[in-house]
Write a protein that holds these residues in place. Structure first.
Motif, PDB file in Angstrom:
ATOM      1  N   UNK A 285      13.155  -3.917  16.272  1.00 11.76           N
ATOM      2  CA  UNK A 285      12.702  -5.194  15.714  1.00 11.76           C
ATOM      3  C   UNK A 285      11.211  -5.174  15.393  1.00 11.76           C
ATOM      4  N   UNK A 286      10.810  -6.113  14.512  1.00  9.22           N
ATOM      5  CA  UNK A 286       9.403  -6.273  14.164  1.00  9.22           C
ATOM      6  C   UNK A 286       8.887  -7.632  14.606  1.00  9.22           C
ATOM      7  N   UNK A 287       7.613  -7.662  14.973  1.00 11.39           N
ATOM      8  CA  UNK A 287       7.008  -8.914  15.410  1.00 11.39           C
ATOM      9  C   UNK A 287       5.738  -9.167  14.592  1.00 11.39           C
ATOM     10  N   UNK A 288       5.603 -10.386  14.045  1.00 15.83           N
ATOM     11  CA  UNK A 288       4.386 -10.783  13.328  1.00 15.83           C
ATOM     12  C   UNK A 288       3.283 -11.140  14.318  1.00 15.83           C
ATOM     13  N   UNK A 289       2.053 -11.221  13.827  1.00  9.91           N
ATOM     14  CA  UNK A 289       0.923 -11.569  14.691  1.00  9.91           C
ATOM     15  C   UNK A 289       1.114 -12.951  15.317  1.00  9.91           C
ATOM     16  N   UNK A 290       1.853 -13.816  14.631  1.00  9.58           N
ATOM     17  CA  UNK A 290       2.124 -15.163  15.153  1.00  9.58           C
ATOM     18  C   UNK A 290       3.057 -15.134  16.353  1.00  9.58           C
ATOM     19  N   UNK A 291       3.690 -13.986  16.604  1.00  6.77           N
ATOM     20  CA  UNK A 291       4.653 -13.879  17.685  1.00  6.77           C
ATOM     21  C   UNK A 291       6.088 -13.991  17.231  1.00  6.77           C
TER      22      UNK A 291
ATOM     23  N   UNK B   9      11.158   2.495   1.346  1.00  4.76           N
ATOM     24  CA  UNK B   9      10.466   3.102   2.486  1.00  4.76           C
ATOM     25  C   UNK B   9      11.388   4.107   3.182  1.00  4.76           C
ATOM     26  N   UNK B  10      12.691   3.773   3.235  1.00  3.12           N
ATOM     27  CA  UNK B  10      13.648   4.618   3.931  1.00  3.12           C
ATOM     28  C   UNK B  10      14.284   5.680   3.035  1.00  3.12           C
ATOM     29  N   UNK B  11      14.089   5.584   1.741  1.00  2.00           N
ATOM     30  CA  UNK B  11      14.782   6.487   0.816  1.00  2.00           C
ATOM     31  C   UNK B  11      14.565   7.967   1.135  1.00  2.00           C
ATOM     32  N   UNK B  12      13.328   8.416   1.428  1.00  2.00           N
ATOM     33  CA  UNK B  12      13.176   9.843   1.752  1.00  2.00           C
ATOM     34  C   UNK B  12      14.040  10.276   2.934  1.00  2.00           C
TER      35      UNK B  12
ATOM     36  N   UNK C 157       0.831  -1.207   0.000  1.00  2.00           N
ATOM     37  CA  UNK C 157       0.000   0.000   0.000  1.00  2.00           C
ATOM     38  C   UNK C 157       0.862   1.252   0.000  1.00  2.00           C
ATOM     39  N   UNK C 158       2.030   1.172   0.603  1.00  2.00           N
ATOM     40  CA  UNK C 158       2.904   2.345   0.678  1.00  2.00           C
ATOM     41  C   UNK C 158       3.853   2.449  -0.506  1.00  2.00           C
TER      42      UNK C 158
ATOM     43  N   UNK D 119       5.821   2.594  10.620  1.00  2.00           N
ATOM     44  CA  UNK D 119       6.138   4.019  10.532  1.00  2.00           C
ATOM     45  C   UNK D 119       6.625   4.551  11.882  1.00  2.00           C
ATOM     46  N   UNK D 120       6.071   3.995  12.960  1.00  2.00           N
ATOM     47  CA  UNK D 120       6.574   4.354  14.288  1.00  2.00           C
ATOM     48  C   UNK D 120       8.039   3.961  14.419  1.00  2.00           C
ATOM     49  N   UNK D 121       8.395   2.780  13.909  1.00  2.00           N
ATOM     50  CA  UNK D 121       9.785   2.328  13.957  1.00  2.00           C
ATOM     51  C   UNK D 121      10.687   3.281  13.190  1.00  2.00           C
ATOM     52  N   UNK D 122      10.235   3.751  12.035  1.00  2.00           N
ATOM     53  CA  UNK D 122      11.031   4.689  11.230  1.00  2.00           C
ATOM     54  C   UNK D 122      11.272   5.980  12.005  1.00  2.00           C
ATOM     55  N   UNK D 123      10.209   6.509  12.598  1.00  2.00           N
ATOM     56  CA  UNK D 123      10.353   7.755  13.348  1.00  2.00           C
ATOM     57  C   UNK D 123      11.249   7.574  14.573  1.00  2.00           C
TER      58      UNK D 123
END
Length: 304
Positions: A194-200, A250-253, A104-105, A231-235
């Motif tokens: 780090x990122x976490x999926x819904x599966x944990x 996503x990080x290019x800007x 979507x982004x 987006x929170x992680x980016x900020x």
């Protein structure tokens, strides 16, 4: 016995969605209107179709019997109405796509505006999932997924950039304080976001260079939900909270503005772009066919 077609539609919508609120979201209506429609249908039929509690809405035995006959009939009605699109100058109707938040982004912004300009009578609904789900959830017609998420018995069509990369980055202030990692293994001693999926599952960070692949289990003080909280992680990375590993585009800007500094670029992993996929065994609605044709014309792509 005759029953208003709108009431039949309400019954099917609530039964498929499993509740008034979800059915309202899918159909663009509101729960009270659907509840009133079902109540009027039950009054006219003289039977209760749904058992309702404060938490659940479930078909009664009479409701299940009605749905067994009604669902195929309504599908035939939808197919008959969709066939009329062949005689229109431009197709119309609703197209629902199930896509990852990343698509979507990063993929759809370059596609959706010209598509809608070319097909002004099509209503497009995008269901952006934080985690990979069945493409046909929420009555979606097609979906966008990456290779590893493609399902069997699907037709796949390339959509968007064909090569993408994951990029590591950190704010200049973070690097000034904690130093510049020279090798992916150095990340073990850094504060990583780090990122976490819904599966944990929290995926390892994977790097590749000259045929060598490294998978690093990083650590850090911030964990976000994959997709919905990226987006929170980016900020947070821009603010100096840690090192981030995310889609390069996503990080290019942030690279261009200097808010983030690219790290370990020779090790960035490259992977194939996403695919539009749909079930070829189903009747393809006119809006979906128009979207397929549009994507093919853009990329001169062929199915796989």
């Amino acid at each position: 016995m005759k029953l208003d077609f709108a009431l039949l539609n309400a019954i099917v919508a609530v039964a498929n969605a499993g509740g008034f609120r979800e059915a309202a979201r899918v159909t663009g209506s509101n729960p009270s209107r659907l509840s009133d429609a079902v109540r009027r249908a039950e009054q006219q039929l003289g039977v209760r179709l749904f058992n309702r509690t404060t938490r659940t809405v479930a078909l009664t035995e009479a409701g299940r019997a009605l749905m067994e006959r009604l669902q195929p009939a309504m599908s035939e009605v939808d197919a008959a109405l969709d066939a009329i699109n062949r005689y229109r100058t431009t197709p119309s109707g609703t197209l629902r796509l199930n896509v990852p938040v990343s698509a979507a982004r990063l993929v759809l912004p370059a596609i959706i505006p010209p598509f809608l300009a070319q097909y002004p009578d099509i209503r497009l609904e995008i269901v952006a999932e934080s985690n990979v789900q069945d493409v046909f959830r929420d009555n979606c017609d097609a979906g966008i997924r990456y290779d590893e998420s493609l399902e069997q018995d699907m037709v796949a069509l390339p959509i968007g950039p064909r090569r993408q990369r994951f990029a590591a980055a950190a704010a200049p202030a973070y690097l000034q304080r904690y130093g510049l990692p020279q090798h992916p293994r150095d990340l073990i001693s850094h504060n990583c976001i780090r990122g976490r999926y819904a599966s944990g599952v929290m995926p390892e960070w994977e790097f590749t260079r000259e045929g060598e692949t490294l998978r690093i289990q990083v650590n850090g003080s911030l964990v976000v939900s994959v997709g919905s909280a990226v987006e929170l992680a980016v900020q947070a990375a821009i603010a100096g909270s840690g090192i981030i590993y995310l889609f390069e585009e996503w990080l290019r800007p942030s690279f261009e503005s200097g808010a983030l500094t690219p790290l370990l670029e020779p090790w960035w992993q490259s992977f194939s772009g996403p695919w539009l996929y749909y079930n070829s065994r189903r009747l393809i609605p006119a809006p979906l066919q128009a979207f397929i044709n549009f994507i093919r014309a853009q990329g001169q792509a062929t199915d796989i």
